[in-house]
Design a protein around this motif. Structure first.
Motif, PDB file in Angstrom:
ATOM      1  N   GLU B  13      42.618  34.127  58.030  1.00  0.00           N
ATOM      2  CA  GLU B  13      43.115  35.367  57.410  1.00  0.00           C
ATOM      3  C   GLU B  13      42.699  36.539  58.325  1.00  0.00           C
ATOM      4  N   ARG B  16      39.475  38.853  57.726  1.00  0.00           N
ATOM      5  CA  ARG B  16      38.214  38.114  57.886  1.00  0.00           C
ATOM      6  C   ARG B  16      38.006  37.694  59.343  1.00  0.00           C
ATOM      7  N   GLU B 401      22.790  32.589  48.021  1.00  0.00           N
ATOM      8  CA  GLU B 401      22.740  33.417  46.818  1.00  0.00           C
ATOM      9  C   GLU B 401      21.368  33.388  46.142  1.00  0.00           C
ATOM     10  N   ASP B 442      34.506  40.237  51.029  1.00  0.00           N
ATOM     11  CA  ASP B 442      34.314  40.179  49.573  1.00  0.00           C
ATOM     12  C   ASP B 442      33.749  41.469  48.995  1.00  0.00           C
TER      13      ASP B 442
ATOM     14  N   ASP C   5      33.489  48.128  46.617  1.00  0.00           N
ATOM     15  CA  ASP C   5      34.877  47.912  46.989  1.00  0.00           C
ATOM     16  C   ASP C   5      35.674  47.575  45.725  1.00  0.00           C
ATOM     17  N   ARG C   8      36.486  44.005  45.471  1.00  0.00           N
ATOM     18  CA  ARG C   8      35.392  43.069  45.736  1.00  0.00           C
ATOM     19  C   ARG C   8      35.603  41.745  44.994  1.00  0.00           C
ATOM     20  N   LEU C   9      35.248  40.683  45.670  1.00  0.00           N
ATOM     21  CA  LEU C   9      35.281  39.313  45.142  1.00  0.00           C
ATOM     22  C   LEU C   9      36.684  38.778  44.911  1.00  0.00           C
ATOM     23  N   PHE C  10      37.693  39.537  45.332  1.00  0.00           N
ATOM     24  CA  PHE C  10      39.051  38.986  45.302  1.00  0.00           C
ATOM     25  C   PHE C  10      39.319  38.277  46.628  1.00  0.00           C
ATOM     26  N   PRO C  11      40.270  37.349  46.658  1.00  0.00           N
ATOM     27  CA  PRO C  11      40.622  36.719  47.940  1.00  0.00           C
ATOM     28  C   PRO C  11      41.132  37.771  48.901  1.00  0.00           C
ATOM     29  N   SER C  12      40.929  37.584  50.188  1.00  0.00           N
ATOM     30  CA  SER C  12      41.471  38.600  51.099  1.00  0.00           C
ATOM     31  C   SER C  12      42.885  38.277  51.559  1.00  0.00           C
ATOM     32  N   GLU C  13      43.336  37.091  51.423  1.00  0.00           N
ATOM     33  CA  GLU C  13      44.736  36.796  51.747  1.00  0.00           C
ATOM     34  C   GLU C  13      45.597  37.614  50.779  1.00  0.00           C
ATOM     35  N   ARG C  15      48.562  37.743  49.334  1.00  0.00           N
ATOM     36  CA  ARG C  15      49.275  37.264  48.157  1.00  0.00           C
ATOM     37  C   ARG C  15      48.298  36.889  47.038  1.00  0.00           C
ATOM     38  N   ARG C  16      47.277  36.168  47.409  1.00  0.00           N
ATOM     39  CA  ARG C  16      46.272  35.807  46.404  1.00  0.00           C
ATOM     40  C   ARG C  16      45.570  37.057  45.870  1.00  0.00           C
ATOM     41  N   SER C 388      26.815  33.576  39.778  1.00  0.00           N
ATOM     42  CA  SER C 388      26.969  34.239  41.078  1.00  0.00           C
ATOM     43  C   SER C 388      28.375  33.966  41.574  1.00  0.00           C
ATOM     44  N   PRO C 389      28.851  34.757  42.546  1.00  0.00           N
ATOM     45  CA  PRO C 389      30.228  34.518  43.011  1.00  0.00           C
ATOM     46  C   PRO C 389      30.484  33.077  43.449  1.00  0.00           C
ATOM     47  N   GLU C 390      29.629  32.541  44.307  1.00  0.00           N
ATOM     48  CA  GLU C 390      29.864  31.159  44.753  1.00  0.00           C
ATOM     49  C   GLU C 390      29.643  30.182  43.612  1.00  0.00           C
ATOM     50  N   TRP C 435      39.850  32.725  41.045  1.00  0.00           N
ATOM     51  CA  TRP C 435      40.129  31.285  40.909  1.00  0.00           C
ATOM     52  C   TRP C 435      41.525  31.072  40.330  1.00  0.00           C
ATOM     53  N   LEU C 439      45.089  29.176  41.743  1.00  0.00           N
ATOM     54  CA  LEU C 439      45.933  28.193  41.045  1.00  0.00           C
ATOM     55  C   LEU C 439      47.396  28.627  41.064  1.00  0.00           C
ATOM     56  N   ALA C 441      48.804  30.749  43.293  1.00  0.00           N
ATOM     57  CA  ALA C 441      49.295  30.688  44.680  1.00  0.00           C
ATOM     58  C   ALA C 441      49.529  29.248  45.115  1.00  0.00           C
TER      59      ALA C 441
END
Lengths: 468, 468, 468
Positions: B13, B16, B401, B442, C5, C8-13, C15-16, C388-390, C435, C439, C441
């Motif tokens: 991407e 990134r 984390e 992120d 941001d 934040r925590l959204f996909p950077s691609e 469309r997603r 946590s995010p991960e 997440w 699904l 995308a």
């Protein structure tokens, strides 16, 4: 508009997506090899119409009824027979409606992908399944099932199946397989030697089954030597009907390599019905090594499916019996467990032992390192709950760096849901291509290599692993 | 066209990827710190030419021969010596050809990245390795090896190594290290105190090794106190030659903190050769605590590498001996195992105990929570099978984390494959930068912070962890 | 410029990311449901100002002090009381400065996200926290805390909390809860029945607590029947004050279903103080089944938090007592452990048992298969180190394919850090939307379905799981 996205399960980042598309386009049309599964051979020998949509999609599919039960649905309401013969739902339309009303529960699960794919690709259903469309889709599918092109043999050919292996008791006559020869299928249906019933002392009827094994092989199965010889003969019987593999469903991966006297004593203890749980477990372990030795002799590939706590719910087992969606994976150990067998046969270059697990932690820790060293070992594809987009991707990421792909065995659909076979192979091929696209985009392999690997994963490795 | 993609292992991407590029560019040129590995110090004291491409790349690399063996290749055909002195392949070109013919097996593995990188960056090879190019590449590399700029010292400087630690038996004279001082290297080569042979009752020659330890330290190692004093003196001997760390390769993470009388009794039992497996294990556990106490005294960093089932294959061990690619990771427990030692020394602020695991499930469950609380603990980088693009990324995602990065120890290449050192650090730096790029994208950290962290991961944390 | 941001925590691609934004925008404004946590009810009954920034953010937060301790900070220097009454730091500004000076340690951890979010959104702090800004931020926050709009009740309303459950000893009078009724909060504060102190024989004061339980319920808790009746009455007492759930913090998931005589004997052994560790463990196991039976009767949801090795460091326990950041997750087993209880109550359609784990390996192997079959089971959200995010993303990926989302329980913030509540829900909602965006995308679900699912995950499933 098709319900199914043509780019489904590909990466959405455009460069990766384009590579995945390219890889998939090249292997999408390959025939299906289904070297392990649970289709009923009588479908193809008899070629009777499937009775109705509920019997086709719902009643035999433990993925489906376990999910509905988890949300308060009753097994009896889904048409599952009670052991006491008590009343259960018999109206297939009512069962179908219950399924459709709860179809939203499957969002995000592979069952959703399989069912959508089967409805659209096999039956041409365009509308999404749900309470409002339940009746119309039921009627449509029911009407299809009456037509000759929806009979099992026609679907088999339409699915482009080159080979399909069933899983059969060692005591099975294989009559249906004998008759399939005349069915005129484009591909082949072959049996698999699954001797659990005459090998696992904790399965009901063990002693009777061993006596029966003696009768049908003309061996004295009351003796250890005769018992082993009976297996040898029965394996030969299966091989004559096309079988290339055995399959073993054990609670654990335990193997043993006792001396003959110890093994013989253990056999007699088990046969007497006096074996402790430990002795029964040890006997299963010994028998895996015996089966491996026979595989060295006769060349049959050996499949090991271990690590399920079967029939976990006492009340469900009591009321409905085995295989009702309450089989739960347990922690599984392979490194110590397999050593006795591997010290016997692990270096045999012609032997193929395929390992399946329900404990994903073993992929990178135990199984990839084992399969990446022992000539006799291969990793089976992700099994059962893990035959899914995330499960397949994790499997490749967790095993590929240590075992590569050439110590794996391609895909198994492992299903009794016949109409889901194309869907399952579609998911597997797409996710494998997405994984490979990532390796290319990462600069880890070249595109030409990814194309070769996609072909290996789709069909070539299956042929090597199962010697077909 | 270079074989290696300059953006390899970065996210695809674009946003990134750009962040990862930016981070990597800033640390790419930093010198290599290699605080744990298995290079042979005689390479640098003697500076002899490496004999041939097979001896350089294939014969000593267990990653390579295990993969070839897993696909039916014989260890003897790869030039691995047999214990019975039986015939093995001695033609390096034949070995190289076998390797090249099977190079496709490594697709998707880190070995592939390392070898490609070494061939291109160290030897200037442009063509992909394979059966068709095997001979030409062999000839090219062999010719290189005859030139002075491919001698070990020249490569050491060219690799921009600031520090390289070897791993040395407690009984080693360190003669080679003494002589390296005159080698004129730009960086330093230091030893590491690895006392397993004089500490683990299950290693062959334990009693003899302890007697020898007594002789070379002038201590009465037949007594518990004298034995401990001998370790103290030998550690000092290593420290004088630059060592800053000890290393301990144990089957498990078990530690003990017995009272002196119990420890003493256990020592004598082990020395007598009468110890049970449990007693030997307990003794190893006690010795970890003793070593940690000595580290509190003398400041040496302590490395713990645990959880490998060594020499798993009986036949391979019998025919070819130890370390032949059949070391398999096993499930490992740290929480109960480390408590006795941590209750003794875990709160020591100056102590550095670095934990390595082959069981990735312990990263998020046990190791990150432990290292994120105990002052004395740090997490070592992903080890062995997990020193790979996916392995490193999982490690960061599973530990970052809870433990952050400041409780980790930077990277170890842990290799005896000298030419792979730049490649391994390159992979590690790229994957770390990709992970950091994800945190920035992120919105979890700022770009300036990511730059600082990249520097920490590349060199600064290594210096803190190993006190160099 | 906001520090946080908005993506934040959204996909950077792209469309997603766009799908995630769309999903999040629709649920971002929903009220907070906090069905499990550790807020102090007196905050809302008393409505006193929080004393100072250090007491608000640092001293009660084990995530914070464990990290500082891991890097050599002393608990006493952070204002944590010593058991011997020895001197500790009492200057809140000094504590705050130490925290700020080490704030970089939290890079990449969820604590960093929570603190940044709280400082910006609750207190309007624009500058990043660090040594240079420590004093200014301290002064700003301290000034805020003196204002009425930063009192607990005002923040409760401002946080848009619809319901907040505290966790309360079975012996608690719930006086504070009684008084909260008059507090004029827009939402509700309810208690949770946590009977560990009167249920776990290994907790100090067990016998006294049971005697006290008898007194406050007017039951003869010296008898097994009276003891059970006392729990029944006390549960009713809690229910009257709004409680809808119980909570059980046990070392393991062990359950038992002994006959009455055996259970009674075990109870008396435990009460006598003579129970072995095994007997205490068995008693806890029996009591989980008893509690589940009571839940069948009275409808209370049952929460099971298992698998923490509490107070791992002997010296820290000795000097500072319980809950000082040294609770470490351990390997946990659910399949065998829960069977006795599930055979008793697992098929109850109205029962809600919510399982929490600190062993992520159980998500795909044990918990999702269990919750995807048993009507009585639900999966709790990722707990503690995994909130946590991960951690949240792994949880969805590991459980979603087998259990779906409808067998999960929405989010718990599980915190005593009041100002972090909005931040924690923000993180959870964002990661769930990311997440779901994946699904969509992937072509696995439709966007309309993802919207429904986002609503379920945010509030609807919480209401079902906790019957609120």
């Amino acid at each position: 508009m098709p319900k199914l996205d043509p780019d489904r399960l590909f990466p959405s980042e455009p460069r990766r997506r384009d590579i995945a598309r390219d890889l998939f386009a090249a292997i999408e049309g390959r025939p299906i090899l289904s070297p392990h599964g649970h289709c009923d051979p009588s479908w193809f020998s008899e070629n009777a119409a499937f009775p109705d949509p509920a019997q086709l999609f719902v009643v035999p599919d433990h993925y489906i009824f376990r999910m509905l039960v988890s949300q308060g649905g009753g097994l009896a309401d889904l048409g599952i027979s009670r052991r006491d013969g008590g009343p259960v739902e018999t109206d297939p339309r009512a069962i179908w409606r219950r399924f459709a009303a709860h179809y939203y529960l499957f969002r995000g699960t592979p069952t959703r992908l399989w069912i959508d794919h089967a409805l659209e690709h096999v039956f041409g259903v365009d509308d999404p399944l749900g309470p409002d469309t339940a009746d119309a889709i039921y009627d449509h599918v029911a009407a299809c099932l009456e037509r000759p092109e929806f009979r099992p043999r026609a679907l088999f050919d339409r699915f482009n199946i080159e080979l399909l292996a069933t899983t059969d008791s060692a005591l099975d006559t294989l009559d249906h397989h004998d008759r399939i020869g005349d069915a005129g299928l484009k591909g082949r249906v072959i049996p698999t030697y699954r001797p659990d019933a005459a090998l696992d002392p904790e399965i009901e009827g063990f002693a009777e089954n061993i006596a029966e094994l003696g009768r049908i092989t003309d061996c004295d199965t009351a003796s250890w030597a005769g018992y082993l010889e009976a297996h040898r003969r029965r394996r030969a019987y299966f091989r004559k009907r096309g079988a290339t593999a055995t399959d073993h469903g054990h609670p654990s991966a335990r193997t043993e390599a006792f001396d003959t006297a110890t093994a013989e004593r253990l056999f007699h203890t088990c046969l007497s019905g006096q074996a402790t749980a430990e002795q029964a477990d040890a006997f299963r372990g010994q028998m895996l090594t015996e089966m491996a030795r026979m595989s060295v002799e006769d060349g049959m590939t050996m499949q090991l499916h271990v690590g399920s706590f079967r029939n976990h719910s006492g009340p469900v087992m009591r009321d409905f019996g085995r295989d009702k969606g309450f089989d739960i994976p347990i922690r599984t150990e392979f490194v110590h467990a397999l050593k006795p067998m591997l010290d016997e046969v692990g270096q045999e270059p012609g032997l193929e032992i395929i390992l399946f697990t329900l404990d994903e932690t073993t992929f990178s820790r135990e199984l990839a390192p084992l399969a990446g060293a022992y000539p006799a070992l291969r990793l089976g594809p992700p099994w059962w709950f893990f035959d899914s987009p995330e499960g397949i991707m994790r499997y490749r990421q967790l095993t590929g760096e240590t075992a590569g792909i050439y110590n794996t065995a391609g895909f198994n659909d492992d299903t009794r849901a016949f109409c889901s076979i194309p869907a399952r192979h579609d998911v597997s091929r797409r996710v494998d291509c997405s994984w490979l696209a990532g390796l290319v985009a990462d600069g880890r392999i070249g595109l030409d290599e990814a194309h070769e690997m996609a072909g290996e994963l789709t069909t070539d490795l299956v042929k090597k692993a199962y010697k077909i």
